[in-house]
Motif scaffolding. Sequence first.
Motif, mmCIF file in Angstrom:
data_model
loop_
_atom_site.group_PDB
_atom_site.id
_atom_site.type_symbol
_atom_site.label_atom_id
_atom_site.label_comp_id
_atom_site.label_asym_id
_atom_site.label_seq_id
_atom_site.Cartn_x
_atom_site.Cartn_y
_atom_site.Cartn_z
ATOM 1 N N GLU A 267 0.807 -1.231 0.000
ATOM 2 C CA GLU A 267 0.000 0.000 0.000
ATOM 3 C C GLU A 267 0.837 1.277 0.000
ATOM 4 O OE1 GLU A 267 -2.476 -0.582 3.378
ATOM 5 O OE2 GLU A 267 -4.015 -1.681 2.255
ATOM 6 N N GLN A 268 2.118 1.126 0.289
ATOM 7 C CA GLN A 268 2.971 2.302 0.480
ATOM 8 C C GLN A 268 3.277 3.077 -0.801
ATOM 9 O OE1 GLN A 268 6.092 0.900 2.941
ATOM 10 N NE2 GLN A 268 6.840 2.919 3.429
ATOM 11 N N TYR A 269 3.375 2.347 -1.920
ATOM 12 C CA TYR A 269 3.822 2.989 -3.168
ATOM 13 C C TYR A 269 2.764 2.849 -4.263
ATOM 14 C CZ TYR A 269 8.118 2.323 -0.552
ATOM 15 O OH TYR A 269 9.063 2.323 0.443
ATOM 16 N N PRO A 270 2.427 3.952 -4.919
ATOM 17 C CA PRO A 270 1.391 3.881 -5.971
ATOM 18 C C PRO A 270 1.860 3.141 -7.233
ATOM 19 C CG PRO A 270 2.240 6.131 -5.746
ATOM 20 C CD PRO A 270 2.853 5.341 -4.649
ATOM 21 N N VAL A 271 3.209 3.038 -7.425
ATOM 22 C CA VAL A 271 3.726 2.363 -8.622
ATOM 23 C C VAL A 271 4.688 1.246 -8.241
ATOM 24 C CG1 VAL A 271 5.183 2.635 -10.686
ATOM 25 C CG2 VAL A 271 3.492 4.378 -10.137
ATOM 26 N N LEU A 272 4.474 0.074 -8.830
ATOM 27 C CA LEU A 272 5.440 -1.019 -8.712
ATOM 28 C C LEU A 272 6.080 -1.173 -10.092
ATOM 29 C CD1 LEU A 272 6.775 -3.514 -7.359
ATOM 30 C CD2 LEU A 272 4.810 -4.844 -8.172
ATOM 31 N N PHE A 273 7.385 -0.913 -10.168
ATOM 32 C CA PHE A 273 8.101 -1.003 -11.442
ATOM 33 C C PHE A 273 9.002 -2.241 -11.415
ATOM 34 C CE2 PHE A 273 10.961 -0.271 -14.859
ATOM 35 C CZ PHE A 273 10.356 0.620 -15.722
ATOM 36 N N ILE A 274 8.792 -3.140 -12.368
ATOM 37 C CA ILE A 274 9.574 -4.386 -12.417
ATOM 38 C C ILE A 274 10.515 -4.347 -13.623
ATOM 39 C CG2 ILE A 274 9.462 -6.894 -12.714
ATOM 40 C CD1 ILE A 274 6.729 -6.789 -11.258
ATOM 41 N N ASP A 275 11.810 -4.428 -13.332
ATOM 42 C CA ASP A 275 12.819 -4.422 -14.393
ATOM 43 C C ASP A 275 13.715 -5.648 -14.227
ATOM 44 O OD1 ASP A 275 14.754 -3.961 -16.237
ATOM 45 O OD2 ASP A 275 15.307 -1.959 -15.563
ATOM 46 N N HIS A 276 13.294 -6.740 -14.857
ATOM 47 C CA HIS A 276 14.023 -8.007 -14.766
ATOM 48 C C HIS A 276 14.391 -8.403 -16.191
ATOM 49 C CE1 HIS A 276 15.087 -12.107 -13.893
ATOM 50 N NE2 HIS A 276 14.674 -12.047 -12.636
ATOM 51 N N ASN A 277 15.706 -8.478 -16.498
ATOM 52 C CA ASN A 277 16.081 -8.668 -17.905
ATOM 53 C C ASN A 277 16.286 -10.128 -18.314
ATOM 54 O OD1 ASN A 277 18.496 -9.238 -16.702
ATOM 55 N ND2 ASN A 277 19.714 -7.771 -17.876
ATOM 56 N N ASN A 278 15.880 -11.086 -17.441
ATOM 57 C CA ASN A 278 16.003 -12.498 -17.805
ATOM 58 C C ASN A 278 14.608 -13.136 -17.889
ATOM 59 O OD1 ASN A 278 16.293 -15.397 -17.621
ATOM 60 N ND2 ASN A 278 18.438 -15.044 -17.102
ATOM 61 N N TYR A 279 14.153 -13.337 -19.112
ATOM 62 C CA TYR A 279 12.787 -13.813 -19.352
ATOM 63 C C TYR A 279 12.540 -15.192 -18.728
ATOM 64 C CZ TYR A 279 8.627 -15.351 -21.942
ATOM 65 O OH TYR A 279 7.383 -15.823 -22.279
ATOM 66 N N GLN A 280 13.481 -16.133 -18.935
ATOM 67 C CA GLN A 280 13.282 -17.492 -18.423
ATOM 68 C C GLN A 280 13.125 -17.498 -16.897
ATOM 69 O OE1 GLN A 280 12.744 -20.226 -20.160
ATOM 70 N NE2 GLN A 280 13.146 -19.372 -22.168
ATOM 71 N N GLU A 281 13.904 -16.642 -16.209
ATOM 72 C CA GLU A 281 13.845 -16.593 -14.737
ATOM 73 C C GLU A 281 12.544 -15.965 -14.240
ATOM 74 O OE1 GLU A 281 17.262 -14.690 -13.041
ATOM 75 O OE2 GLU A 281 18.661 -16.175 -13.899
ATOM 76 N N ILE A 282 12.145 -14.858 -14.860
ATOM 77 C CA ILE A 282 10.957 -14.141 -14.358
ATOM 78 C C ILE A 282 9.666 -14.877 -14.720
ATOM 79 C CG2 ILE A 282 10.615 -12.588 -16.335
ATOM 80 C CD1 ILE A 282 9.867 -10.386 -14.329
ATOM 81 N N CYS A 283 9.725 -15.737 -15.730
ATOM 82 C CA CYS A 283 8.521 -16.497 -16.129
ATOM 83 C C CYS A 283 7.919 -17.268 -14.958
ATOM 84 C CB CYS A 283 8.861 -17.462 -17.265
ATOM 85 S SG CYS A 283 8.387 -16.761 -18.849
ATOM 86 N N GLU A 284 8.778 -17.734 -14.059
ATOM 87 C CA GLU A 284 8.287 -18.485 -12.890
ATOM 88 C C GLU A 284 7.433 -17.601 -11.972
ATOM 89 O OE1 GLU A 284 11.603 -20.386 -10.926
ATOM 90 O OE2 GLU A 284 12.552 -20.780 -12.875
ATOM 91 N N TYR A 285 7.595 -16.294 -12.085
ATOM 92 C CA TYR A 285 6.863 -15.360 -11.215
ATOM 93 C C TYR A 285 5.626 -14.760 -11.914
ATOM 94 C CZ TYR A 285 10.797 -15.251 -7.937
ATOM 95 O OH TYR A 285 11.764 -15.585 -7.026
ATOM 96 N N LYS A 286 5.401 -15.184 -13.138
ATOM 97 C CA LYS A 286 4.338 -14.574 -13.937
ATOM 98 C C LYS A 286 2.991 -14.562 -13.218
ATOM 99 C CE LYS A 286 3.493 -14.543 -18.856
ATOM 100 N NZ LYS A 286 3.583 -15.240 -20.120
#
Length: 329
Positions: A267-286
Amino acid sequence: MLDSNGSFDNPFFQDKKIVKIDCKWKGQEYSKDAFGFTHAEYVCSFILKENPEAEIVLVPIVRKNKKSTVLDMIEGIELLIEEQVDIINMSMGDEYKYHKEIEEVCRAATEKGILIVAAYSNQQVEATYPASFPFVMGIRCLDIENPLQVFQYDGIGKDVIFSSKFFSLYHLGIPKFYQGNSFGCAVITGYLSNYEDEYEQAILQFTLNTLNHYYPYQTLKQKQCYFLTNRIEEPLEQRFIREVTRTERCDTFESGMEKLRNIKTAEQYPVLFIDHNNYQEICEYKERIRVYAMENPKTEIILRYPLFNMVERLDFQKKTNRNLNQFTV
């Protein structure tokens, strides 16, 4: 689809359905580029990014010198008609001459209910066949400075016009952009392959949607932002955080995803910015990102790289009336 050959050994292609029908083109030689990919591998990857369930029938008519004959093109289309495909993706065409035989075989495909999606030439030429035929969906890219829309579609000439020539190779593990009409062509083919026959409606659905607008990243300077990155130590990343966003707090991606389980952090921040440059790794968090976005309607979610495809974002919007924002499609 008609394209070059390829080995398809990148992890992205695991569990994907690609069938080669090579016939007279068996053992077609191919060359890989500096990133280690053939043209067909790029094109298939863009189609499968937009529809991981798509079944691709590849006829490798394009030779190592990146050329194919008119006869090969005609025979390739005939073969795909026999295979009863729904869409023929052609990242190629004849930019030198009109051939009645190409028009006839393309018409024959269209009359059987097959949609042809074809790229215009990347050179300045008067026409590219089959993209220039009025019954074919032709794809071209412009380079508009500060574009507002990702692409335009008028529904009259059947052309889809992207406002940028550059497409993200993120899904292949390359956080860079590559240019070419053939990639735009593959994105549209992949997107439309999710819809049976309702192609015009599907294109209009995205064209008229807010998702067809580029995210106004200039506004990030006015919003308090919680920034998650997988390369927090990199000077270039720190410069991006400083110059593009108004970041109040920055964490590594994994630790940040854990902290977001806490309602107070959320609730603290109005924007969550995600900058992860490894597609295979971040796919698990989709799924976790999608669920988080659903449970926190007041938080604006922005991804620097295109993790979600067009259909996933449309579906999310339908369910929540909000957007999963990305810098690119």
